[in-house]
Structure formats: C-alpha cells, structure tokens
Design a protein around this motif. Structure first.
Motif, PDB file in Angstrom:
ATOM      1  N   ALA A   1       0.819  -1.221   0.000  1.00 43.01           N
ATOM      2  CA  ALA A   1       0.000   0.000   0.000  1.00 43.01           C
ATOM      3  C   ALA A   1       0.851   1.268   0.000  1.00 43.01           C
ATOM      4  O   ALA A   1       0.550   2.220  -0.741  1.00 43.01           O
ATOM      5  CB  ALA A   1      -0.962  -0.013   1.190  1.00 43.01           C
ATOM      6  N   PRO A   2       1.935   1.360   0.807  1.00 37.75           N
ATOM      7  CA  PRO A   2       2.764   2.574   0.733  1.00 37.75           C
ATOM      8  C   PRO A   2       3.378   2.798  -0.646  1.00 37.75           C
ATOM      9  O   PRO A   2       3.469   3.943  -1.109  1.00 37.75           O
ATOM     10  CB  PRO A   2       3.852   2.317   1.789  1.00 37.75           C
ATOM     11  N   GLN A   3       3.799   1.725  -1.305  1.00 41.04           N
ATOM     12  CA  GLN A   3       4.350   1.871  -2.650  1.00 41.04           C
ATOM     13  C   GLN A   3       3.288   2.361  -3.627  1.00 41.04           C
ATOM     14  O   GLN A   3       3.556   3.225  -4.484  1.00 41.04           O
ATOM     15  CB  GLN A   3       4.920   0.534  -3.123  1.00 41.04           C
ATOM     16  N   LEU A   4       2.068   1.835  -3.494  1.00 40.03           N
ATOM     17  CA  LEU A   4       0.972   2.267  -4.371  1.00 40.03           C
ATOM     18  C   LEU A   4       0.636   3.734  -4.132  1.00 40.03           C
ATOM     19  O   LEU A   4       0.380   4.488  -5.086  1.00 40.03           O
ATOM     20  CB  LEU A   4      -0.255   1.391  -4.125  1.00 40.03           C
ATOM     21  N   ARG A   5       0.671   4.169  -2.873  1.00 37.70           N
ATOM     22  CA  ARG A   5       0.375   5.574  -2.575  1.00 37.70           C
ATOM     23  C   ARG A   5       1.430   6.496  -3.183  1.00 37.70           C
ATOM     24  O   ARG A   5       1.108   7.566  -3.697  1.00 37.70           O
ATOM     25  CB  ARG A   5       0.278   5.788  -1.062  1.00 37.70           C
ATOM     26  N   ARG A   6       2.683   6.088  -3.093  1.00 36.60           N
ATOM     27  CA  ARG A   6       3.737   6.923  -3.689  1.00 36.60           C
ATOM     28  C   ARG A   6       3.563   7.044  -5.204  1.00 36.60           C
ATOM     29  O   ARG A   6       3.848   8.091  -5.785  1.00 36.60           O
ATOM     30  CB  ARG A   6       5.110   6.330  -3.354  1.00 36.60           C
ATOM     31  N   TRP A   7       3.082   5.997  -5.817  1.00 31.84           N
ATOM     32  CA  TRP A   7       2.907   5.989  -7.271  1.00 31.84           C
ATOM     33  C   TRP A   7       1.644   6.728  -7.700  1.00 31.84           C
ATOM     34  O   TRP A   7       1.640   7.447  -8.703  1.00 31.84           O
ATOM     35  CB  TRP A   7       2.865   4.543  -7.758  1.00 31.84           C
TER      36      TRP A   7
END
Length: 419
Positions: A396-402
C-alpha cells in the motif's frame, strides 16, 4: 443480572483466604453497571488497576465501540464492599466460514497492555477463575483472549494458575513480540544517572539550544475535546509528512473516542484526570506534545507529536520532549511508564527496557475447544500476514507513492482478528 456465591470447585491458590463469603453478580447491561461506578473508581485506585479498567474509560469505550458486542461483567462483593470488577466484551469472530464467540476484557485493544485488574489481591485468583469458567460455559464462548499480556503483568500469572489448576481449561501461551517499559527512579537525577554520558550531554545541550532559539516553555494539560482535536491535527501532520496516516487515520473511530474521553476525564471531580498532555511550547508554536494516560504510579505513553521545523528536529525536540515528560511524571509519583509495543531504538537508549509480550488465550479443554483455537489462530495469522505485513506495510505505501492516494484506515477484519 444473577447473583450467586462464588462457583464451587474452582481452583484457589494455596495460602489465599477462602472466598466463600464473596458474592458475584453477572451483569449483561451497561446501565446495570453504572450504579457501581463510584465504588469501582475507588477500587481501581486502591488495587491499582490500569486506566483501561477504570469506569470512565469503560463507559466512553462502550459508547464508541460496544456496538455488535455483548457485555458480560463480573461484579464481586464481600460483606457489602466491592472487591472486584471484570468487564468482558463478547464478539463473534469468523475463522473463515466458521463463527466463533470470543471474549476480551472490555476497553482494551491490540495496543492496551494491562498490568493490574480492579480486584483485591486476596480474591484475584478466585475471581479470574470464576470469570473464565462462566465465560466458557454459561456465556457459551469458544475462547477468552487476554492478549496482549506483558511478562510483567499480574494477568499472566493469574491466567496460568487458573488453567493449571482447572482441568476444564486449556491455556494457549505464545510469544507475541515485546513492549517498552521505563522503570523510573524516585528522582530525575537518579534516572538520568543510569543513561550514558553521551545521552546526558545531548539532552543538556539540546535543551539549552531549544531554550535559546525558541524560548521553550513546558506545561502539563488535562485536555478537553477542543485541545485534543488540535493534538490530532498536530500528530497527523507529522506522519503525513512521511507519507503515512498516523494513529488517528489508521484506527477507525479513535479520534472521536479520545475526544470524548478527554471531555469526561477533564471534568472528573473525584480524582486526577486520566488524560494528560506534556507540552513543549515555543515562540513559533507547539514544539512537541506527549499524550499519556495516568493512573497512580503507572503511565501509559500513547502517542507523541512534534513540529516539522528542521531546526527543532536538529536540536532533538522529540527526545527532549520525552525526557521532560519523564521528569514531570517522576515528580508526580509515577514509577513505571508503559512505552508501547514494537522495537524503538531511541526508547532503549533513553532508559526503556524491552519486555516480552504473550498471546494468552483460554479455551475449553475439549477436542472442539482446541480445534476452535487452532482455527482462530490460523485465520488470524493468515490475515495478519497477507493483509497487514504484505499489503498494509509494504504494497500500500508503494501504491500511494505511485498514485498519490491517501492512506486508508486499518481493516476492521484485521482489527477483530487480533487475538
């Protein structure tokens, strides 16, 4: 409500007085418990029980999180005097397609470490044993979860003894990580003497720099809801700056709960408030705030918040705020600070100790009882791995950054299955 003598045949620790003169009431409605609040509050102070088992905490918690749960509360008297209160919240937890009824201490969550119960010591073992027996028979629970239990908690020995002396009960006792405890001396000077020379020098230098740059002033506040609302915003800004939501975003309903608790706590007239803010204020605004829950000689340090100003960060405002909080709590008679679950190097550097936490679950000593616990724990561990460790912490953190999406709250399914 039913009143019965303490259940016959339950194991009593050797050397404890016989509890034959203790009368137990089993309450199933919050309104039936309200008349006992004054005596419960006095008992909580004298035992001493943690804030999570004070009536003001229970009352606000039940308003905010009691929906969908059933109350079963043991109230014990001896010769007309209240000697024990043990509130439990019963909820159905689905282990895949299988519904299982689980009891927990009402008012607790996966972050609540309870050291002491609101029960008098000479009947504590008998009352815990009676509660477990009632929950697993008359209340038709498949399991009683006391998790998380600190190795320093009275609950650990009470649960082990109750199950060790009752062949009808099975105890599941597993490691569940650790938490931080600050054991405090009777003076701040004695506490500081246990830190390294480097930490003491850093603290004195940082405090001097903050004083010169920001004209720092400290104060303790017993907040009502508006001030707590400001703290929520302060805490959330700090975490949003690193792409996370913070506690009040992660935990559904926590903001409204603490605002209501702050109102009730600040309005108490029969003792010290539960909620405290230890605030460091500068000439540009708040520098740091420590949110703690205090009951007698024990404080539970729940959350910090600090400014995003780079200069204050370089001066170590977070650590300075923690040490100044410790100084004030020592003056106020606190001798133990529960510093939260998880691994935090700076807490260890500043005098905290890492103490093991146990997963404690009691179930009937039957084939179905043992199978039910295995199903519960297997399902719980799978949800924890797939949702929390893989999705919430990593993907989820990676998706938010993207994508730029905002952080989402923790899944209620995951919260319910924290056993």
């Amino acid at each position: 409500m039913t009143e019965v003598p303490i259940l016959p045949g339950l194991p009593i620790l050797p050397g404890l007085p016989s509890p034959d003169d203790v009368q137990i009431s089993w309450l199933s409605r919050r309104e039936d418990l309200v008349p006992f609040y004054p005596d419960w509050q006095a008992l909580a102070r004298s035992t001493p029980a943690d804030v999570y088992l004070h009536p003001v905490w229970f009352d606000v918690w039940w308003d905010h999180f009691g929906a969908g749960r059933k109350l079963v509360c043991l109230v014990a008297h001896r010769q007309g005097r209240l000697v024990g209160v043990l509130p439990f919240a019963l909820q159905t937890v689905w282990a895949g397609p299988i519904p299982l009824r689980v009891a927990r201490l009402a008012g607790t969550d996966p972050h609540c470490i309870v050291f002491g119960l609101p029960v008098e010591p000479d009947v504590a073992q008998a009352l815990v044993a009676a509660a477990l027996e009632h929950l697993l028979t008359a209340a038709h629970c498949h399991a009683v979860s006391l998790t998380p239990v600190s190795e320093r908690s009275d609950i650990l020995s009470l649960a082990r003894a109750a199950c060790g002396r009752n062949h009808r009960l099975t105890l599941t006792d597993q490691p569940a990580g650790g938490h931080i405890i600050f054991d405090l001396a009777d003076s701040f000077e004695s506490y500081m003497a246990k830190l390294s020379g480097k930490r003491r020098t850093e603290f004195r230098r940082s405090l001097k720099d903050l004083q010169a740059t920001y004209d720092r002033k400290g104060r303790v506040s017993h907040p009502a809801a508006p001030e707590f609302t400001d703290f929520i915003a302060f805490h959330t800004r700090q975490w949003q700056a690193v792409g996370k939501g913070g506690h009040f975003s992660d935990w559904p309903g926590s903001g409204g709960f603490y605002q209501a608790l702050a109102n009730r706590s600040s309005a108490q007239t029969n003792g010290s408030p539960i909620v405290e803010f230890h605030i460091q204020q500068g000439n540009t605004g708040p520098l740091a705030t420590q949110f703690v829950l205090v009951s007698g000689a024990t404080a539970h340090w729940r959350l910090p918040a600090r400014t995003l100003e780079a200069a204050a960060e370089r001066m170590g405002i977070g650590k300075v705020g923690l040490l100044l909080m410790i100084e004030q709590l020592i003056k106020d008679g606190v001798r133990r600070i529960e510093g939260g679950r998880g691994e935090y190097g700076y807490k260890l550097q500043l005098g905290g100790g890492d103490v093991p936490v146990h997963r404690i679950i009691i179930s009937p000593a039957s084939r179905f009882g043992r199978l039910g616990v295995r199903l519960l724990l297997g399902w719980s561990d799978m949800i924890n791995f797939c949702y929390y460790r893989v999705w919430f912490l990593k993907l989820a953190p990676q998706l938010r950054r993207w994508s730029g999406m905002k952080p989402a709250p923790l899944s209620r399914l995951w919260i319910r299955t924290r056993l």
